[in-house]
Write an enzyme that holds these catalytic residues in place. Structure first.
Site, PDB file in Angstrom:
ATOM      1  N   CYS A   1      13.339  69.536 102.465  1.00 40.94           N
ATOM      2  CA  CYS A   1      13.700  69.398 103.541  1.00 40.94           C
ATOM      3  C   CYS A   1      15.252  69.279 103.609  1.00 40.94           C
ATOM      4  CB  CYS A   1      13.454  68.310 104.256  1.00 40.94           C
ATOM      5  SG  CYS A   1      14.037  67.684 105.923  1.00 40.94           S
ATOM      6  N   GLY A   2      16.221  70.110 104.464  1.00 45.49           N
ATOM      7  CA  GLY A   2      17.409  70.224 104.536  1.00 45.49           C
ATOM      8  C   GLY A   2      17.912  68.937 105.153  1.00 45.49           C
TER       9      GLY A   2
END
Length: 144
Positions: free
Chosen positions: A15-16
């Site tokens: 997840c960024g």
């Protein structure tokens, strides 16, 4: 009295937002305890505590853009908090992230800059998110 430097992040490396939050923590030169919650999900008690300490409802802590959410029809309003917690424990991908816990509070760090409100040390230099947005300037100050 100094704030504890203990910081824990419930992290998903895919997840960024989670990666940016972890990088913001490390930009203070604190090395947090990193719990990859998809590998090591929190206990029922810990999950309930994280949600409550962050000031969220159970429904606010659920990821809505993942298959289990759609497959289980979790958009229905008649699911109880207990049932929603059970689904989150059965399918940890439903747990929104990243949760960050410090002596100054617990936050669901979405967007990643939310973590700045609970970090016990200031930023040590510039920080640019993966998407190119500058969040912290070269003096360690938040860019608005």
């Amino acid at each position: 009295m100094t704030a504890s430097l203990d910081v824990t992040i419930y992290h998903n490396p895919a997840c960024g937002t989670s990666r940016n939050t972890l990088a913001l923590i490390r930009n203070t030169r604190i090395e947090p305890t990193v719990i990859e919650y998809l590998v090591t999900p929190p206990s029922r008690e810990k999950l309930i505590q994280l949600i409550a300490d962050a000031g969220l409802s159970v429904r606010d802590a659920i990821r809505k853009n993942v298959d289990p959410y759609r497959d289980l029809a979790l958009e229905r309003e008649d699911w109880s908090d207990k049932e929603l917690i059970n689904f989150m424990l059965e399918h940890p991908i439903l747990i929104n992230r990243p949760f960050v816990v410090t002596a100054l509070g617990t936050r669901l760090s979405r967007p990643s800059e939310v973590v700045l409100d609970i970090l016990p040390l200031p930023q040590k230099g510039a920080f640019i998110k993966e998407d190119g947005e500058q969040v912290i300037d070269e003096n360690g100050q938040r860019v608005n």
